[in-house]
Write a protein that holds these residues in place. Structure first.
Motif, PDB file in Angstrom:
ATOM      1  N   LYS A 148      24.595 -45.044  32.390  1.00 38.38           N
ATOM      2  CA  LYS A 148      25.670 -44.539  31.538  1.00 38.38           C
ATOM      3  C   LYS A 148      25.587 -45.106  30.119  1.00 38.38           C
ATOM      4  N   SER A 149      25.271 -46.396  30.029  1.00 37.53           N
ATOM      5  CA  SER A 149      25.195 -47.029  28.709  1.00 37.53           C
ATOM      6  C   SER A 149      24.481 -48.364  28.831  1.00 37.53           C
ATOM      7  N   LYS A 170      38.662 -49.647  40.332  1.00 40.72           N
ATOM      8  CA  LYS A 170      37.821 -48.456  40.167  1.00 40.72           C
ATOM      9  C   LYS A 170      38.650 -47.234  39.836  1.00 40.72           C
ATOM     10  N   ASP A 195      37.816 -46.878  36.097  1.00 40.25           N
ATOM     11  CA  ASP A 195      36.505 -46.242  36.271  1.00 40.25           C
ATOM     12  C   ASP A 195      35.377 -47.252  36.043  1.00 40.25           C
ATOM     13  N   SER A 198      24.932 -50.262  32.319  1.00 42.61           N
ATOM     14  CA  SER A 198      26.005 -49.677  33.114  1.00 42.61           C
ATOM     15  C   SER A 198      25.455 -48.494  33.909  1.00 42.61           C
ATOM     16  N   SER A 199      25.676 -48.518  35.229  1.00 44.64           N
ATOM     17  CA  SER A 199      25.143 -47.475  36.111  1.00 44.64           C
ATOM     18  C   SER A 199      26.278 -46.680  36.737  1.00 44.64           C
ATOM     19  N   GLU A 200      26.033 -45.411  36.973  1.00 43.73           N
ATOM     20  CA  GLU A 200      27.036 -44.557  37.616  1.00 43.73           C
ATOM     21  C   GLU A 200      26.912 -44.577  39.140  1.00 43.73           C
ATOM     22  N   TYR A 201      25.886 -45.272  39.645  1.00 46.60           N
ATOM     23  CA  TYR A 201      25.656 -45.312  41.084  1.00 46.60           C
ATOM     24  C   TYR A 201      26.288 -46.556  41.698  1.00 46.60           C
ATOM     25  N   GLU A 202      26.658 -46.453  42.970  1.00 43.91           N
ATOM     26  CA  GLU A 202      27.189 -47.598  43.700  1.00 43.91           C
ATOM     27  C   GLU A 202      26.047 -48.453  44.247  1.00 43.91           C
ATOM     28  N   SER A 204      32.111 -49.346  36.301  1.00 44.25           N
ATOM     29  CA  SER A 204      30.755 -48.978  36.685  1.00 44.25           C
ATOM     30  C   SER A 204      30.040 -50.162  37.325  1.00 44.25           C
ATOM     31  N   ASN A 205      28.975 -49.840  38.006  1.00 48.14           N
ATOM     32  CA  ASN A 205      28.087 -50.879  38.514  1.00 48.14           C
ATOM     33  C   ASN A 205      27.273 -51.426  37.340  1.00 48.14           C
ATOM     34  N   MET A 206      27.161 -52.723  37.249  1.00 47.39           N
ATOM     35  CA  MET A 206      26.517 -53.329  36.087  1.00 47.39           C
ATOM     36  C   MET A 206      25.263 -54.099  36.490  1.00 47.39           C
TER      37      MET A 206
END
Length: 326
Positions: A104-105, A68, A72, A141-145, A74-76
């Motif tokens: 994110k994407s 991480k 960097d 792709s997520s920016e959250y955990e 991301s959570n997928m």
């Protein structure tokens, strides 16, 4: 005789007399602690990420933290959709998913190829990575955990979008798994509490043939459970998801202490004693058994809580040890 020894605690008559004499004080303490216990129990933070309960020095946690920090990561989330869905519908669905808060994407077959390249031109060995005979995969792709309120809301929103285009579509991955785990655990917690309380209520009702006694005894034990579960809230700590289920089942079983004393109280009442004398005798005779049993349980669980490096085990044993004292 050689097989006999003096009792370590000679008599508990004085402490017992003090407790029964000042019963009004204990009623006041009960009423004072009731609301804070209910509030704290309802607001104690529960976490569902199992990795959090493992030592931070464990190789997998060290590796995850390093990845991480360096990349960097991301959570997928993974979207499983019907392979035969229209390509325009697929593109539109992924665009809607991309607009969900915290995304994110997105990556899908259509986004990789574009509208000008037909899928038939892609080699089978490459296409099989994202497509099977029935399904096609897309990645979000997520920016959250994982196991947070934010990602749960995000997964819920993405799943709603996917279902609107493909009723058999699914959102899978670590975060959806944690969300399902939370939903199932929350339902299990309610079911365990209701069934445990109901079963004990019926048992006490059948044994003592009284409506008031089951209500009083179960209410007292439930208060003890809520007080135990409220303490982490006021300490500012969180608990693993299994802790509340384990405590709800095991600590509720300590109603046998109350049954022990109630049985002796009823026996003394049948022998002609008045209420105060009967409760005094019942409390005095039951106190050694309750203390020895409770302290033995405390010693066993407290030792594990102090020694264990796994937070989940330590938290459960801490709750059990504290519950034995309460």
């Amino acid at each position: 005789e050689k097989t006999r020894h003096k009792p370590l605690v000679k008599s508990l008559d004085k402490p017992s007399a003090f407790i029964t004499k000042h019963y009004k004080v204990w009623v006041v303490i009960f009423l004072v602690l009731l609301f804070p216990s209910i509030y704290g129990n309802n607001h104690t933070q529960i976490y569902y990420n199992i990795a959090r309960s493992l030592p931070s020095t464990l190789d997998c946690n060290v590796a995850n933290d390093e990845v991480k920090a360096q990349f960097d990561v991301s959570n997928m989330h993974i979207v499983m959709m019907d392979r035969d869905m229209d390509s325009k519908q697929k593109k539109k669905m992924m665009e809607e998913i991309g607009n969900v808060k915290g995304v994110k994407s997105t990556i899908s077959m259509s986004s990789l190829l574009g509208p000008t390249i037909p899928e038939s031109m892609i080699p089978e060995n490459l296409r099989s990575m994202l497509q099977s005979d029935e399904y096609e995969l897309a990645f979000v792709s997520s920016e959250y955990e994982s196991a947070t309120d934010e990602v749960n809301e995000q997964v819920k929103a993405i799943d709603k979008i996917v279902k609107s285009y493909d009723k058999d579509g699914m959102v899978i991955g670590e975060a959806p798994l944690m969300k399902d785990l939370q939903d199932v655990t929350d339902a299990d917690l309610v079911n365990v509490n209701v069934l445990s309380i109901g079963a004990i209520f019926i048992i006490i009702l059948l044994i003592f043939k009284s409506i008031s006694l089951p209500i009083i005894l179960v209410a007292v034990i439930e208060f003890a459970i809520m007080l135990n579960m409220a303490i982490p809230y006021y300490q500012g700590t969180s608990l693993p998801f299994v802790a509340s289920i384990v405590i709800g089942a095991i600590q509720l079983a300590t109603v046998d202490y109350a049954i022990l004393m109630t049985t002796r109280y009823q026996k003394e009442r049948q022998n002609g004693k008045d209420k105060k004398e009967a409760i005094s005798i019942a409390h005095k005779t039951s106190m050694p058994s309750i203390i020895s049993s409770g302290l033995s349980f405390f010693a066993a669980t407290f030792g594990v809580a102090c020694y264990s490096q796994v937070e989940m085990i330590g938290s459960i044993c801490t709750l059990l040890a504290r519950g034995a004292i309460i």
